[in-house]
Design a protein around this motif. Structure first.
Motif, PDB file in Angstrom:
ATOM      1  N   GLN A 207      72.152 112.835  43.789  1.00 57.90           N
ATOM      2  CA  GLN A 207      70.922 113.952  43.887  1.00 57.90           C
ATOM      3  C   GLN A 207      69.770 113.786  42.720  1.00 57.90           C
ATOM      4  OE1 GLN A 207      73.349 117.505  44.321  1.00 57.90           O
ATOM      5  NE2 GLN A 207      72.865 117.643  46.194  1.00 57.90           N
ATOM      6  N   GLN A 208      70.457 113.640  41.715  1.00 61.41           N
ATOM      7  CA  GLN A 208      69.576 113.442  40.266  1.00 61.41           C
ATOM      8  C   GLN A 208      68.726 112.081  40.568  1.00 61.41           C
ATOM      9  OE1 GLN A 208      72.450 113.863  37.293  1.00 61.41           O
ATOM     10  NE2 GLN A 208      72.539 116.073  37.365  1.00 61.41           N
TER      11      GLN A 208
ATOM     12  N   VAL B 162      67.787 110.442  43.180  1.00 64.43           N
ATOM     13  CA  VAL B 162      66.865 110.696  44.014  1.00 64.43           C
ATOM     14  C   VAL B 162      65.638 111.435  43.587  1.00 64.43           C
ATOM     15  CG1 VAL B 162      66.408 111.491  46.366  1.00 64.43           C
ATOM     16  CG2 VAL B 162      68.268 110.088  46.219  1.00 64.43           C
ATOM     17  N   GLU B 163      65.997 112.188  42.797  1.00 65.25           N
ATOM     18  CA  GLU B 163      64.760 113.317  42.187  1.00 65.25           C
ATOM     19  C   GLU B 163      63.948 112.492  41.313  1.00 65.25           C
ATOM     20  OE1 GLU B 163      66.716 116.642  40.594  1.00 65.25           O
ATOM     21  OE2 GLU B 163      67.547 117.447  42.609  1.00 65.25           O
ATOM     22  N   THR B 164      64.724 111.381  40.839  1.00 62.80           N
ATOM     23  CA  THR B 164      63.831 110.510  39.675  1.00 62.80           C
ATOM     24  C   THR B 164      63.916 109.248  39.846  1.00 62.80           C
ATOM     25  OG1 THR B 164      66.101 110.069  38.452  1.00 62.80           O
ATOM     26  CG2 THR B 164      64.568 111.969  37.857  1.00 62.80           C
ATOM     27  N   ALA B 165      63.755 108.943  41.233  1.00 61.13           N
ATOM     28  CA  ALA B 165      63.903 107.634  41.701  1.00 61.13           C
ATOM     29  C   ALA B 165      62.452 106.646  41.494  1.00 61.13           C
ATOM     30  CB  ALA B 165      63.813 107.427  43.417  1.00 61.13           C
ATOM     31  N   ALA B 166      61.593 107.156  41.062  1.00 60.93           N
ATOM     32  CA  ALA B 166      60.214 106.554  40.558  1.00 60.93           C
ATOM     33  C   ALA B 166      60.540 105.894  39.303  1.00 60.93           C
ATOM     34  CB  ALA B 166      59.076 107.257  40.478  1.00 60.93           C
ATOM     35  N   ASN B 167      61.513 106.501  38.516  1.00 61.94           N
ATOM     36  CA  ASN B 167      61.530 106.170  37.298  1.00 61.94           C
ATOM     37  C   ASN B 167      62.716 105.231  37.087  1.00 61.94           C
ATOM     38  OD1 ASN B 167      59.852 108.412  36.372  1.00 61.94           O
ATOM     39  ND2 ASN B 167      61.304 109.734  35.902  1.00 61.94           N
ATOM     40  N   ASP B 168      63.568 105.175  37.801  1.00 65.47           N
ATOM     41  CA  ASP B 168      64.923 104.439  37.785  1.00 65.47           C
ATOM     42  C   ASP B 168      65.433 104.208  39.177  1.00 65.47           C
ATOM     43  OD1 ASP B 168      66.865 102.713  37.220  1.00 65.47           O
ATOM     44  OD2 ASP B 168      67.758 104.040  35.575  1.00 65.47           O
ATOM     45  N   PRO B 169      64.894 103.468  40.014  1.00 63.95           N
ATOM     46  CA  PRO B 169      65.405 103.431  41.482  1.00 63.95           C
ATOM     47  C   PRO B 169      66.814 102.678  41.511  1.00 63.95           C
ATOM     48  CG  PRO B 169      63.784 101.540  40.878  1.00 63.95           C
ATOM     49  CD  PRO B 169      63.737 102.355  39.756  1.00 63.95           C
ATOM     50  N   LEU B 170      67.495 102.066  40.337  1.00 65.84           N
ATOM     51  CA  LEU B 170      68.634 101.578  40.331  1.00 65.84           C
ATOM     52  C   LEU B 170      69.579 102.475  40.297  1.00 65.84           C
ATOM     53  CD1 LEU B 170      68.354  98.043  38.400  1.00 65.84           C
ATOM     54  CD2 LEU B 170      68.527  98.546  40.668  1.00 65.84           C
TER      55      LEU B 170
ATOM     56  N   THR C 209      61.966 109.369  48.685  1.00 63.47           N
ATOM     57  CA  THR C 209      62.830 110.606  48.659  1.00 63.47           C
ATOM     58  C   THR C 209      63.627 110.478  50.040  1.00 63.47           C
ATOM     59  OG1 THR C 209      60.930 111.696  49.643  1.00 63.47           O
ATOM     60  CG2 THR C 209      61.302 111.922  47.078  1.00 63.47           C
ATOM     61  N   PRO C 210      64.620 110.031  50.062  1.00 65.57           N
ATOM     62  CA  PRO C 210      65.607 109.825  51.243  1.00 65.57           C
ATOM     63  C   PRO C 210      66.221 111.209  51.450  1.00 65.57           C
ATOM     64  CG  PRO C 210      66.602 108.692  49.750  1.00 65.57           C
ATOM     65  CD  PRO C 210      65.107 108.985  49.393  1.00 65.57           C
ATOM     66  N   ASP C 211      66.524 111.579  52.632  1.00 66.30           N
ATOM     67  CA  ASP C 211      67.182 112.786  52.737  1.00 66.30           C
ATOM     68  C   ASP C 211      68.779 112.637  52.542  1.00 66.30           C
ATOM     69  OD1 ASP C 211      68.604 115.006  53.905  1.00 66.30           O
ATOM     70  OD2 ASP C 211      67.958 114.352  56.161  1.00 66.30           O
ATOM     71  N   ILE C 212      69.355 113.187  51.768  1.00 62.12           N
ATOM     72  CA  ILE C 212      70.747 112.864  51.206  1.00 62.12           C
ATOM     73  C   ILE C 212      71.650 114.237  51.680  1.00 62.12           C
ATOM     74  CG2 ILE C 212      70.318 111.466  49.477  1.00 62.12           C
ATOM     75  CD1 ILE C 212      70.926 113.780  47.584  1.00 62.12           C
ATOM     76  N   SER C 213      70.997 114.886  52.600  1.00 65.72           N
ATOM     77  CA  SER C 213      71.893 116.223  53.016  1.00 65.72           C
ATOM     78  C   SER C 213      72.933 115.760  53.826  1.00 65.72           C
ATOM     79  CB  SER C 213      70.888 117.131  53.837  1.00 65.72           C
ATOM     80  OG  SER C 213      70.146 116.572  54.842  1.00 65.72           O
TER      81      SER C 213
ATOM     82  N   ALA D 192      70.240 105.270  42.040  1.00 58.95           N
ATOM     83  CA  ALA D 192      70.291 105.905  43.119  1.00 58.95           C
ATOM     84  C   ALA D 192      71.503 104.734  43.852  1.00 58.95           C
ATOM     85  CB  ALA D 192      69.455 105.970  44.007  1.00 58.95           C
ATOM     86  N   ASP D 193      71.155 103.555  43.554  1.00 59.76           N
ATOM     87  CA  ASP D 193      72.252 102.448  44.027  1.00 59.76           C
ATOM     88  C   ASP D 193      73.670 102.376  43.499  1.00 59.76           C
ATOM     89  OD1 ASP D 193      70.857 100.836  46.077  1.00 59.76           O
ATOM     90  OD2 ASP D 193      69.824  99.480  44.656  1.00 59.76           O
ATOM     91  N   GLN D 194      73.401 102.882  42.097  1.00 62.43           N
ATOM     92  CA  GLN D 194      74.812 102.967  41.276  1.00 62.43           C
ATOM     93  C   GLN D 194      75.637 104.234  41.915  1.00 62.43           C
ATOM     94  OE1 GLN D 194      76.286 100.725  39.039  1.00 62.43           O
ATOM     95  NE2 GLN D 194      77.897 102.118  39.470  1.00 62.43           N
ATOM     96  N   ALA D 195      74.909 105.281  42.051  1.00 61.56           N
ATOM     97  CA  ALA D 195      75.473 106.494  42.662  1.00 61.56           C
ATOM     98  C   ALA D 195      76.322 105.943  43.937  1.00 61.56           C
ATOM     99  CB  ALA D 195      74.630 107.647  42.761  1.00 61.56           C
ATOM    100  N   LEU D 196      75.547 105.320  44.756  1.00 65.13           N
ATOM    101  CA  LEU D 196      75.816 105.077  46.079  1.00 65.13           C
ATOM    102  C   LEU D 196      77.122 104.200  45.965  1.00 65.13           C
ATOM    103  CD1 LEU D 196      72.432 104.496  47.929  1.00 65.13           C
ATOM    104  CD2 LEU D 196      74.076 106.507  48.555  1.00 65.13           C
ATOM    105  N   ASP D 197      77.195 103.319  45.099  1.00 67.08           N
ATOM    106  CA  ASP D 197      78.301 102.158  44.882  1.00 67.08           C
ATOM    107  C   ASP D 197      79.514 102.960  44.195  1.00 67.08           C
ATOM    108  OD1 ASP D 197      76.487 100.013  45.548  1.00 67.08           O
ATOM    109  OD2 ASP D 197      76.196  99.441  43.232  1.00 67.08           O
ATOM    110  N   ASP D 198      79.153 104.107  43.581  1.00 64.93           N
ATOM    111  CA  ASP D 198      80.463 104.934  43.172  1.00 64.93           C
ATOM    112  C   ASP D 198      81.021 105.486  44.343  1.00 64.93           C
ATOM    113  OD1 ASP D 198      79.900 103.952  40.608  1.00 64.93           O
ATOM    114  OD2 ASP D 198      78.989 105.794  40.061  1.00 64.93           O
ATOM    115  N   ILE D 199      80.155 106.216  45.250  1.00 65.70           N
ATOM    116  CA  ILE D 199      80.602 106.935  46.454  1.00 65.70           C
ATOM    117  C   ILE D 199      81.496 106.003  47.364  1.00 65.70           C
ATOM    118  CG2 ILE D 199      80.114 108.208  48.406  1.00 65.70           C
ATOM    119  CD1 ILE D 199      77.634 109.277  46.867  1.00 65.70           C
TER     120      ILE D 199
END
Length: 131
Positions: A52-53, A55-63, A112-116, A65-72
């Motif tokens: 969630q965090q 995605v909110e700051t994806a413009a600053n550090d797009p990687l 800003t993908p829908d992560i709901s 989100a990938d790391q969070a997805l990898d962790d999940i």
């Protein structure tokens, strides 16, 4: 004859002991699996918060989100390997699908993908993991 009777009594006592202890051992095993599931679901909840965090700051550090997805996904693999519970497996599959959809959206340029669906599926996993 006394020896034969002693063996029968000993065999009966051993059999009865095993019969009484087996459910306890199985119960502990089930409890251990449930505890592993809860701990891993908790780790997934932390990763969803990170997502969630990110995605909110994806413009600053797009990687991020990938790391969070990898962790999940790593934690989902861990749960999937430890359980044969159909409800847990369904929740894991649903969460894997939701993670895949977010990953695809990010790759397709959605800032800003829908992560709901991820948060909903993570909530369901936590619910089915609770003993």
């Amino acid at each position: 004859m006394a020896t034969r009777r002693s063996r029968t009594v000993i065999a009966t006592v051993v059999f009865a002991s095993v019969a009484l202890l087996t459910p306890a051992a199985v119960g502990c095993s089930a409890l251990d699996k449930a505890l592993d599931c809860v701990q891993t679901a908790d780790a997934i909840a932390d990763s969803v918060t990170d997502l969630q965090q990110a995605v909110e700051t994806a413009a600053n550090d797009p990687l991020k989100a990938d790391q969070a997805l990898d962790d999940i996904e790593k934690n989902l693999d861990e749960i999937g390997d430890k359980t044969d519970d159909s409800d847990v497996n369904k929740a894991v599959d649903d969460l894997n699908e939701a993670v895949g959809n977010v990953r695809t959206a990010i790759k397709n340029g959605d800032e800003t993908p829908d992560i709901s669906p991820v948060t909903d599926a993570a909530g369901e996993l936590t619910k089915v993991c609770t003993p």
